[in-house]
Design an enzyme around this catalytic site. Sequence first.
Site, PDB file in Angstrom:
ATOM      1  CB  THR A  14      -0.924   0.017   1.235  1.00 26.45           C
ATOM      2  OG1 THR A  14      -0.102  -0.084   2.405  1.00 26.45           O
ATOM      3  CG2 THR A  14      -1.900  -1.146   1.209  1.00 26.45           C
ATOM      4  CB  ALA A 258       2.581   5.352  10.172  1.00 24.67           C
ATOM      5  CE  LYS A 259       2.270   1.824   4.915  1.00 21.28           C
ATOM      6  NZ  LYS A 259       1.759   0.579   4.369  1.00 21.28           N
ATOM      7  NE  ARG A 260      -2.697   6.218   7.760  1.00 21.44           N
ATOM      8  CZ  ARG A 260      -2.634   4.979   8.240  1.00 21.44           C
ATOM      9  NH1 ARG A 260      -2.072   4.750   9.411  1.00 21.44           N
ATOM     10  NH2 ARG A 260      -3.119   3.987   7.564  1.00 21.44           N
ATOM     11  N   GLY A 262       4.397  10.543   6.658  1.00 22.53           N
ATOM     12  CA  GLY A 262       5.473  11.077   5.834  1.00 22.53           C
ATOM     13  C   GLY A 262       6.823  10.445   6.106  1.00 22.53           C
TER      14      GLY A 262
END
Length: 295
Positions: A14, A258-260, A262
């Site tokens: 994802t 986390a990815k979200r 950044g």
Amino acid sequence: MTAEVVTRFAPSPTGYLHLGHVRSALQGWRAARRAGGRFLLRIEDIDPTRCRPEYRAAIGEDLRALGLDWNGPVRVQSEHLPEYRLVLNSLARRGLLYPCFCTRAEIAREIAHSGAAPHPGEAGPEGPAYPGTCRRLDPAERARRLSAGEPHALRLDMPAALATLDGPLSYAEQGHGRVRCDPARFGDAVLARKDAPASYHLCVTHDDALQGVTLVTRGEDLRAATDIHRLLQALMGWPEPRYAHHPLLLGPDGKRLAKRDGAKPVRQLLREGLSPREILALAEGSPAGGATPAA
Ligand code: GLU
């Protein structure tokens, strides 16, 4: 003779791999290599709404760049849908699944209005537990909606599933002894979604069993999920792996990386000139690092 150690890294494509992923992968890789066992790579791409082919291709490239080599072929979950269907069928035959026609909005309304509404703090790991509306559906009404082709998820009938157990469930956490499980916190978990043929919980436990995984290494954020995974293992008669949940990597602000949020992808760190060894050390949260691959 002790059993071979088999570990795995099981990312969902994802997004690009970041340091948090590397921490999970490194932990599994190291446990396998130290024991002369096997480290497997599995792509958990069962959710067509969130997974992308470009992220899938990047996973192997990034692991290779870091020297985290894996054994055998990569298992790609989306190529094995009939196997997950067999598990769903087996649970359905035993009366442990039911179709759920509710939309998210209907569930939220039901939770807000019903006497079964959870008090704040009573929500399960995936939010407030589903109130069981479709579990209580009149059988004729259920059959009518099914034959009309109404979109539906498949939920585990948690009370029925728990009633099949001989006693309480627990799992072995590496270095910490046994941890008691409370899968009921999840309510009637979704095992197949309207828009995805099977859920993470179902596929991950099926594949860990199929692939003979003996040690599951993953972040603390998935610890609660282990409760429901142990339940599925018990229902399906699958072997029980050991677990090692590692602390999550925190960013400089102390918040979860986390990815979200950044977090920089591994490939960007490589492009910026960090060496694989430096990236592995960052993923471990220590500038010195431990036993790292000879990358
Ligand atoms: N596929 C899951 C994820 O990317 C991890 C699965 C697991 O390690 O159990 O978050």
